[in-house]
Design a protein around this motif. Structure first.
Motif, PDB file in Angstrom:
ATOM      1  N   GLY A 120      73.395  48.691   8.436  1.00 42.44           N
ATOM      2  CA  GLY A 120      72.304  48.992   8.059  1.00 42.44           C
ATOM      3  C   GLY A 120      71.188  48.664   7.802  1.00 42.44           C
ATOM      4  N   PHE A 121      70.904  49.549   6.662  1.00 40.24           N
ATOM      5  CA  PHE A 121      69.562  48.997   5.657  1.00 40.24           C
ATOM      6  C   PHE A 121      69.582  48.317   5.172  1.00 40.24           C
ATOM      7  CE2 PHE A 121      67.600  53.094   7.318  1.00 40.24           C
ATOM      8  CZ  PHE A 121      67.114  52.421   8.452  1.00 40.24           C
ATOM      9  N   GLU A 142      58.591  60.026   6.304  1.00 42.16           N
ATOM     10  CA  GLU A 142      57.756  58.934   5.509  1.00 42.16           C
ATOM     11  C   GLU A 142      58.549  58.256   4.721  1.00 42.16           C
ATOM     12  OE1 GLU A 142      52.980  57.839   3.837  1.00 42.16           O
ATOM     13  OE2 GLU A 142      53.353  59.180   5.261  1.00 42.16           O
ATOM     14  N   GLU A 143      59.085  59.186   3.641  1.00 41.24           N
ATOM     15  CA  GLU A 143      59.264  59.170   2.373  1.00 41.24           C
ATOM     16  C   GLU A 143      60.630  57.796   2.722  1.00 41.24           C
ATOM     17  OE1 GLU A 143      61.370  60.848  -1.158  1.00 41.24           O
ATOM     18  OE2 GLU A 143      60.541  61.972   0.016  1.00 41.24           O
ATOM     19  N   SER A 144      61.815  58.453   3.691  1.00 37.88           N
ATOM     20  CA  SER A 144      62.729  58.084   4.182  1.00 37.88           C
ATOM     21  C   SER A 144      62.505  56.555   3.817  1.00 37.88           C
ATOM     22  CB  SER A 144      63.788  58.613   4.708  1.00 37.88           C
ATOM     23  OG  SER A 144      64.347  60.182   4.357  1.00 37.88           O
ATOM     24  N   ALA A 145      61.256  56.166   5.067  1.00 38.84           N
ATOM     25  CA  ALA A 145      60.989  54.903   5.897  1.00 38.84           C
ATOM     26  C   ALA A 145      61.351  53.667   4.883  1.00 38.84           C
ATOM     27  CB  ALA A 145      60.211  55.192   6.806  1.00 38.84           C
ATOM     28  N   ALA A 146      60.205  54.092   3.834  1.00 39.73           N
ATOM     29  CA  ALA A 146      59.968  53.748   2.727  1.00 39.73           C
ATOM     30  C   ALA A 146      60.837  52.906   2.015  1.00 39.73           C
ATOM     31  CB  ALA A 146      58.496  54.127   1.632  1.00 39.73           C
ATOM     32  N   ARG A 147      62.062  54.353   1.934  1.00 40.33           N
ATOM     33  CA  ARG A 147      63.293  53.302   1.416  1.00 40.33           C
ATOM     34  C   ARG A 147      63.640  52.792   1.992  1.00 40.33           C
ATOM     35  NH1 ARG A 147      66.685  57.441   0.144  1.00 40.33           N
ATOM     36  NH2 ARG A 147      65.388  58.873   1.226  1.00 40.33           N
ATOM     37  N   ALA A 148      63.602  53.068   2.972  1.00 42.45           N
ATOM     38  CA  ALA A 148      64.013  51.868   4.200  1.00 42.45           C
ATOM     39  C   ALA A 148      63.466  50.901   3.692  1.00 42.45           C
ATOM     40  CB  ALA A 148      64.153  52.692   5.155  1.00 42.45           C
ATOM     41  N   TRP A 149      63.280  50.298   3.547  1.00 43.79           N
ATOM     42  CA  TRP A 149      61.334  49.431   3.171  1.00 43.79           C
ATOM     43  C   TRP A 149      62.395  48.521   1.946  1.00 43.79           C
ATOM     44  CZ3 TRP A 149      55.771  49.879   4.324  1.00 43.79           C
ATOM     45  CH2 TRP A 149      55.196  49.360   5.806  1.00 43.79           C
ATOM     46  N   THR A 151      65.130  49.103   0.845  1.00 47.72           N
ATOM     47  CA  THR A 151      66.196  48.356   0.319  1.00 47.72           C
ATOM     48  C   THR A 151      66.854  47.320   0.891  1.00 47.72           C
ATOM     49  OG1 THR A 151      67.032  51.372   0.164  1.00 47.72           O
ATOM     50  CG2 THR A 151      69.116  49.454   1.176  1.00 47.72           C
ATOM     51  N   MET A 152      65.918  47.412   2.065  1.00 48.78           N
ATOM     52  CA  MET A 152      65.921  45.585   2.829  1.00 48.78           C
ATOM     53  C   MET A 152      65.256  44.896   2.416  1.00 48.78           C
ATOM     54  SD  MET A 152      65.513  47.292   7.451  1.00 48.78           S
ATOM     55  CE  MET A 152      64.184  47.977   7.180  1.00 48.78           C
ATOM     56  N   CYS A 153      63.974  44.857   1.845  1.00 50.18           N
ATOM     57  CA  CYS A 153      63.402  44.003   1.177  1.00 50.18           C
ATOM     58  C   CYS A 153      64.486  43.050  -0.004  1.00 50.18           C
ATOM     59  CB  CYS A 153      61.901  43.986   1.126  1.00 50.18           C
ATOM     60  SG  CYS A 153      61.076  44.567   2.381  1.00 50.18           S
ATOM     61  N   ALA A 154      65.370  44.091  -0.840  1.00 48.98           N
ATOM     62  CA  ALA A 154      65.481  44.167  -1.905  1.00 48.98           C
ATOM     63  C   ALA A 154      66.960  43.373  -1.519  1.00 48.98           C
ATOM     64  CB  ALA A 154      65.907  45.336  -2.818  1.00 48.98           C
ATOM     65  N   LEU A 156      67.039  40.868   1.433  1.00 45.38           N
ATOM     66  CA  LEU A 156      66.618  39.617   1.572  1.00 45.38           C
ATOM     67  C   LEU A 156      67.281  38.684   0.754  1.00 45.38           C
ATOM     68  CD1 LEU A 156      63.197  40.140   2.481  1.00 45.38           C
ATOM     69  CD2 LEU A 156      64.633  39.817   4.241  1.00 45.38           C
ATOM     70  N   GLY A 157      67.394  37.097   1.479  1.00 46.33           N
ATOM     71  CA  GLY A 157      67.612  36.285   0.520  1.00 46.33           C
ATOM     72  C   GLY A 157      66.722  35.452  -0.036  1.00 46.33           C
ATOM     73  N   PRO A 158      66.154  34.218  -0.802  1.00 44.65           N
ATOM     74  CA  PRO A 158      65.366  33.917  -1.686  1.00 44.65           C
ATOM     75  C   PRO A 158      63.660  33.544  -0.678  1.00 44.65           C
ATOM     76  CG  PRO A 158      67.186  32.900  -2.500  1.00 44.65           C
ATOM     77  CD  PRO A 158      67.961  33.514  -1.344  1.00 44.65           C
ATOM     78  N   GLY A 159      62.662  34.051  -0.937  1.00 44.76           N
ATOM     79  CA  GLY A 159      61.795  33.611   0.277  1.00 44.76           C
ATOM     80  C   GLY A 159      61.865  34.714   1.878  1.00 44.76           C
ATOM     81  N   GLY A 160      63.004  35.127   1.515  1.00 48.66           N
ATOM     82  CA  GLY A 160      62.794  35.605   2.980  1.00 48.66           C
ATOM     83  C   GLY A 160      61.849  37.040   2.734  1.00 48.66           C
ATOM     84  N   LEU A 161      61.846  37.333   4.678  1.00 52.30           N
ATOM     85  CA  LEU A 161      61.141  38.213   5.113  1.00 52.30           C
ATOM     86  C   LEU A 161      61.431  39.386   5.934  1.00 52.30           C
ATOM     87  CD1 LEU A 161      57.983  38.110   4.954  1.00 52.30           C
ATOM     88  CD2 LEU A 161      57.768  37.349   7.460  1.00 52.30           C
ATOM     89  N   LEU A 162      60.493  40.058   5.964  1.00 48.68           N
ATOM     90  CA  LEU A 162      61.565  41.697   6.720  1.00 48.68           C
ATOM     91  C   LEU A 162      60.112  41.813   7.360  1.00 48.68           C
ATOM     92  CD1 LEU A 162      62.671  44.391   7.826  1.00 48.68           C
ATOM     93  CD2 LEU A 162      61.973  45.398   5.690  1.00 48.68           C
ATOM     94  N   VAL A 163      60.612  41.852   8.805  1.00 41.32           N
ATOM     95  CA  VAL A 163      58.723  42.342   9.849  1.00 41.32           C
ATOM     96  C   VAL A 163      59.829  43.617  11.013  1.00 41.32           C
ATOM     97  CG1 VAL A 163      58.311  41.944  11.922  1.00 41.32           C
ATOM     98  CG2 VAL A 163      58.561  40.497  10.148  1.00 41.32           C
ATOM     99  N   GLU A 164      59.049  44.585  10.430  1.00 42.48           N
ATOM    100  CA  GLU A 164      59.828  45.957  11.025  1.00 42.48           C
ATOM    101  C   GLU A 164      58.537  46.480  11.642  1.00 42.48           C
ATOM    102  OE1 GLU A 164      59.935  50.245  11.266  1.00 42.48           O
ATOM    103  OE2 GLU A 164      58.415  49.349  10.129  1.00 42.48           O
ATOM    104  N   GLY A 165      58.685  47.084  12.567  1.00 44.74           N
ATOM    105  CA  GLY A 165      58.100  47.189  13.577  1.00 44.74           C
ATOM    106  C   GLY A 165      58.238  48.853  14.806  1.00 44.74           C
TER     107      GLY A 165
END
Length: 283
Positions: A120-121, A142-149, A151-154, A156-165
């Motif tokens: 998951g996230f 909205e609060e849960s979505a922000a925490r999901a962001w 969690t996913m960003c944390a 990521l590997g070095p220099g990683g990018l999340l594309v969420e849409g």
């Protein structure tokens, strides 16, 4: 994910220390409806090809996670087919929180080229360079979505990018946010221009962080209003086709000082990307 849920899902509070199960981080999140269609994510995939190939090529391990691929592996396999010719050694892992969905696509596994796992996230303990997470956050508040962001960003590997849409069922209208460990960077709108009456038709596809802030006085509302006005002013170009009208409207936005980023060639594909700082909620 449908936008008409009467009750929004809520993520449990993030534990101070990740809970582990069978040697892995506990999968965070809830199953989506699982609906998908071939080519549904073509617009974001084209953007990834145009903008993110250097990031993947520069990585020691070009690992991509496709989060929440649904009841079919089709969009994950399309992602592999689109990126792999441009990135040597590309690895794509599709993650689903529903073990039955992972079992259902076992025949499509071809590691390390493409694999499918439960996750998951928290991203199943992986450290990807790129994460594509589409149509997975619409069911959350909205609060849960922000925490999901976060969690996913944390994860990521070095220099990683999340594309969420999110996008419509046929992939004709889509919006996504690009984020790194520092937070949101850009918002992209992508559409088949012949499919809209005005650019603000895309408002229903805004990410969870913006959709409830599309009201007068908020930056994203001002952006869409300016886009609609530019679209109306470019009506005379409809003779030459909706793409020409879209390009003219985006050119007008740029002339007004909206901080658009990326190659202007993307405009002809029915895209526009604006800096997050220009549309981020003010409250």
């Amino acid at each position: 994910m449908s936008s008409d849920h009467s009750r929004k899902a809520v993520l449990p509070p993030t534990p101070k220390k990740p809970r582990l199960a069978a040697g892995r981080a506990r999968a965070l999140g809830l199953p989506t409806r699982g609906t998908t269609n071939a080519n549904r994510l073509r617009r974001v995939d084209r953007w990834l090809l145009a903008t993110q190939v250097p990031r993947l090529r520069d990585a020691a391990r070009p690992l991509v996670v496709d989060l929440g691929y649904g009841a079919s592996a089709v969009t994950t396999l399309e992602l592999v087919d689109r990126l792999r010719p441009e990135v040597d050694g590309l690895e794509v892992v599709g993650l689903e929180i529903d073990p039955e969905r992972v079992a259902a696509v076992a025949a499509d596994r071809d590691p390390p080229r493409v694999d499918f796992r439960v996750g998951g996230f928290e991203l199943a303990g992986l450290a990807p360079v790129l994460v594509r997470a589409f149509n997975v956050l619409r069911q959350y508040d909205e609060e849960s979505a922000a925490r999901a962001w976060a969690t996913m960003c944390a994860a990521l590997g070095p220099g990683g990018l999340l594309v969420e849409g999110t996008c419509d069922e046929w992939g004709r209208r889509a919006c996504w946010v690009a984020l790194d460990e520092s937070g949101p960077l850009t918002l992209t709108l992508a559409v088949r221009p012949s499919d809209i009456d005005r650019p603000s038709d895309l408002a229903e596809r805004l990410p969870k962080a913006l959709i409830h802030h599309n009201v007068p006085g908020q930056p994203v509302h001002a952006f869409l209003a300016a886009f609609d006005a530019a679209w109306a002013s470019a009506a005379g170009l409809s003779t030459f086709g909706p793409r020409q009208r879209w390009v003219a409207a985006v050119e007008a936005l740029s002339a007004q000082g909206w901080p658009l980023v990326g190659s202007t060639r993307r405009w002809r594909h029915g895209e526009v990307t604006v800096r997050w700082s220009a549309v981020a909620p003010t409250s």
